[in-house]
Scaffold this active site. Structure first.
Site, mmCIF file in Angstrom:
data_model
loop_
_atom_site.group_PDB
_atom_site.id
_atom_site.type_symbol
_atom_site.label_atom_id
_atom_site.label_comp_id
_atom_site.label_asym_id
_atom_site.label_seq_id
_atom_site.Cartn_x
_atom_site.Cartn_y
_atom_site.Cartn_z
ATOM 1 N N LYS A 135 33.030 -67.690 51.184
ATOM 2 C CA LYS A 135 33.885 -67.053 50.597
ATOM 3 C C LYS A 135 33.876 -65.644 51.081
ATOM 4 O O LYS A 135 32.537 -65.099 51.399
ATOM 5 C CB LYS A 135 34.018 -66.983 49.196
ATOM 6 C CG LYS A 135 32.857 -66.926 48.332
ATOM 7 C CD LYS A 135 31.884 -65.694 48.778
ATOM 8 C CE LYS A 135 32.372 -64.235 48.397
ATOM 9 N NZ LYS A 135 31.493 -63.143 48.635
ATOM 10 N N TYR A 219 35.354 -63.429 42.615
ATOM 11 C CA TYR A 219 34.708 -64.379 41.860
ATOM 12 C C TYR A 219 35.351 -64.486 40.388
ATOM 13 O O TYR A 219 35.263 -65.228 39.534
ATOM 14 C CB TYR A 219 33.093 -63.994 41.478
ATOM 15 C CG TYR A 219 32.062 -64.554 42.575
ATOM 16 C CD1 TYR A 219 31.593 -65.698 42.539
ATOM 17 C CD2 TYR A 219 31.744 -63.598 43.544
ATOM 18 C CE1 TYR A 219 30.894 -66.083 43.477
ATOM 19 C CE2 TYR A 219 31.186 -63.778 44.608
ATOM 20 C CZ TYR A 219 30.545 -65.194 44.789
ATOM 21 O OH TYR A 219 29.761 -65.228 45.583
HETATM 22 P P1 NAD Z 1 24.319 -60.654 56.130
HETATM 23 O O1 NAD Z 1 24.983 -59.236 56.719
HETATM 24 O O2 NAD Z 1 23.291 -60.541 55.401
HETATM 25 O O3 NAD Z 1 24.352 -61.844 57.156
HETATM 26 C C1 NAD Z 1 25.649 -61.866 58.027
HETATM 27 C C2 NAD Z 1 25.089 -62.613 59.501
HETATM 28 O O4 NAD Z 1 25.928 -62.719 60.191
HETATM 29 C C3 NAD Z 1 23.730 -61.875 60.102
HETATM 30 O O5 NAD Z 1 23.032 -63.040 60.365
HETATM 31 C C4 NAD Z 1 24.250 -61.221 61.210
HETATM 32 O O6 NAD Z 1 23.289 -61.245 62.143
HETATM 33 C C5 NAD Z 1 25.439 -61.969 61.474
HETATM 34 N N1 NAD Z 1 26.495 -61.293 62.435
HETATM 35 C C6 NAD Z 1 27.133 -62.136 63.522
HETATM 36 N N2 NAD Z 1 27.802 -61.015 63.813
HETATM 37 C C7 NAD Z 1 27.812 -59.997 63.252
HETATM 38 C C8 NAD Z 1 28.535 -58.682 63.345
HETATM 39 N N3 NAD Z 1 29.446 -58.573 64.181
HETATM 40 N N4 NAD Z 1 28.349 -57.798 62.285
HETATM 41 C C9 NAD Z 1 27.303 -58.132 61.332
HETATM 42 N N5 NAD Z 1 26.752 -59.262 61.377
HETATM 43 C C10 NAD Z 1 27.087 -60.140 61.949
HETATM 44 O O7 NAD Z 1 25.753 -60.852 55.158
HETATM 45 P P2 NAD Z 1 25.712 -62.135 53.867
HETATM 46 O O8 NAD Z 1 25.434 -61.191 52.676
HETATM 47 O O9 NAD Z 1 24.796 -63.137 54.149
HETATM 48 O O10 NAD Z 1 27.155 -62.472 54.017
HETATM 49 C C11 NAD Z 1 27.688 -63.508 54.815
HETATM 50 C C12 NAD Z 1 29.064 -64.091 54.052
HETATM 51 O O11 NAD Z 1 28.494 -64.890 53.020
HETATM 52 C C13 NAD Z 1 29.891 -63.271 53.747
HETATM 53 O O12 NAD Z 1 31.345 -64.140 54.135
HETATM 54 C C14 NAD Z 1 29.957 -63.116 52.362
HETATM 55 O O13 NAD Z 1 30.969 -63.018 51.404
HETATM 56 C C15 NAD Z 1 29.306 -64.330 51.960
HETATM 57 N N6 NAD Z 1 28.408 -64.402 50.623
HETATM 58 C C16 NAD Z 1 28.615 -65.482 50.015
HETATM 59 C C17 NAD Z 1 27.594 -65.445 49.003
HETATM 60 C C18 NAD Z 1 27.896 -66.225 47.755
HETATM 61 O O14 NAD Z 1 26.980 -66.146 46.746
HETATM 62 N N7 NAD Z 1 28.662 -67.395 47.926
HETATM 63 C C19 NAD Z 1 26.596 -64.278 48.839
HETATM 64 C C20 NAD Z 1 26.639 -63.347 49.764
HETATM 65 C C21 NAD Z 1 27.356 -63.346 50.626
#
Ligand code: NAD
Length: 373
Positions: A135, A219
């Site tokens: 999401k 959420y």
């Molecule tokens: P994060 O920044 O920790 O990870 C993002 C990943 O995408 C990294 O591995 C990064 O290298 C990669 N990536 C590829 N291209 C990129 C770019 N152009 N810019 C930045 N990163 C790039 O983020 P996250 O917190 O893991 O969030 C990722 C997704 O998951 C989002 O859509 C977020 O809303 C969602 N999320 C969901 C939950 C949940 O509880 N369901 C919690 C956190 C995040």
């Protein structure tokens, strides 16, 4: 089962060891061709995938990790060795379309910045893979519709990872309401936010689509919909920026909003990137109330309720220390079951589309707009 991060790491470690103990496991026939397990390709090795989803999959009886997509080869090699993924199943983003040729991949789990969900979903569907996307589903209603259409055209499942809809304490609250314990629900309050750092993709509208509303406010919005079982007919909000320190040049810092549901239920919600705001919801009904605080964390959720009169009524105080399995395991179990047994996910693309349409409307009431890809 409520696990501390340390306990979870221990169990996850045991699971990893089990995968390593049988190195052929990741190469065994997949869900599509008979092992009873859906093979997941993890797209994006960031916080949510490595910290929560992948450890959650280790506990799932019908899911396993068979491939990785990452821009960082060293990290991918490290993670692959931990999860027993063969190096031949590590892909860069440029090589992503090659997942088509890997029969060990049944589904992809997309954990990339929000504006990338649409492209990587559509390419996965075209490669013949089912999609579990994080999401928010995307950064525009149009992209949500394209994702749904692409998966439909390819005859592949699409689910949005609304983990709270697979989490025991949230489900307990829904059940109490459906059982009529609260009488007629009158109103809901909900909040979720945190104090964001500098230089995060989340404050870059091109990558995020919006501010805290699309990230954590969603959420609260989603909770009001699953708690009531209704769709809001009216919604309006206020957004603001207080901290002019470079973090909020592109997106809102805070957003408060109100909604009205067809039965007359009113909801008031707030979200922010400017302050710590533990997620909670409170539901007030004619015969009682529920307070879930925290409501949206990964662990340690706590439900309190009282209903049926103050003197002789029922009081519930349930910390979820014994609730299990872990919500990310439930989420993986559910999607894998849908893939293996041709079922429709509880949170399909249409669920993500509904939230996206509501956020678009809400943003328009306070002068904000969703980013596009
Ligand atoms: P994060 O920044 O920790 O990870 C993002 C990943 O995408 C990294 O591995 C990064 O290298 C990669 N990536 C590829 N291209 C990129 C770019 N152009 N810019 C930045 N990163 C790039 O983020 P996250 O917190 O893991 O969030 C990722 C997704 O998951 C989002 O859509 C977020 O809303 C969602 N999320 C969901 C939950 C949940 O509880 N369901 C919690 C956190 C995040």
């Amino acid at each position: 089962m409520n696990l501390t991060r340390r306990e979870f790491g221990r169990i996850a470690g045991a699971g990893i060891a089990a995968q390593l103990a049988s190195p052929l496991r990741a190469q065994q026939p997949t869900g599509q061709n008979g092992s009873g397990k859906v093979g997941y390709c993890i797209v994006g090795l960031g916080r949510i995938s490595m910290g929560e989803f992948m450890p959650g999959v280790l506990q799932s009886p019908n899911s396993h990790i068979t491939a990785l997509v990452s821009g960082h080869r060293d990290k991918a090699l490290r993670v692959a060795s931990q999860y027993g993924v063969p190096t031949s199943s590590i892909y860069s983003y440029e090589e992503y379309d090659k997942i088509r040729d890997n029969p060990a991949i049944d589904a992809v789990y997309i954990a990339l910045p929000n504006s990338m969900h649409a492209e990587y979903t559509i390419r996965a569907a075209k490669a013949g893979k089912h999609v579990l996307s994080e999401k928010p589903m995307a950064t525009s209603v149009e992209d949500c519709k394209k994702m749904i259409q692409a998966c439909r055209d390819a005859n592949k499942k699409l689910m949005i990872a609304y983990r709270c809809q697979y989490e025991a304490t949230n489900l307990r609250a829904v059940q109490l309401i459906r059982d009529g314990k609260l009488g007629k629900v009158q109103s809901i309050e909900a909040a979720f936010g945190f104090n964001i750092g500098h230089n995060e993709w989340r404050t870059n509208r091109k990558l995020s689509g919006g501010g805290p509303m699309v990230d954590v406010g969603i959420y609260c919005l989603n909770a009001t919909r699953y708690l009531t079982g209704e769709e809001p007919t009216d919604l309006r909000g206020y957004s603001s920026v207080i901290d002019h320190d470079g973090r909020f040049n592109d997106v809102e810092e805070s957003l408060s909003w109100s909604m009205k549901f067809p039965s007359g239920i009113l909801a008031n919600c707030e979200t922010t990137y400017g302050a710590g705001m533990d997620g909670f919801f409170r539901v007030y009904g004619s015969e009682g109330n529920i307070n879930v605080d925290p409501a949206f964390n990964y662990n340690g959720l706590h439900l309190r309720a009282q209903y049926g009169g103050f003197r002789n009524g029922t009081r519930i105080d349930e910390p979820n220390t014994s609730r299990g399995p872990y919500q990310f395991t439930n989420e993986a179990n559910h999607f894998s079951d849908c893939v293996l047994n041709n079922k429709t996910p509880k949170t399909p693309g249409e669920e993500g589309l509904r939230d996206m349409a509501l956020i678009t409307r809400l943003y328009s009431t306070c002068g904000e707009h969703l980013g596009t890809t």
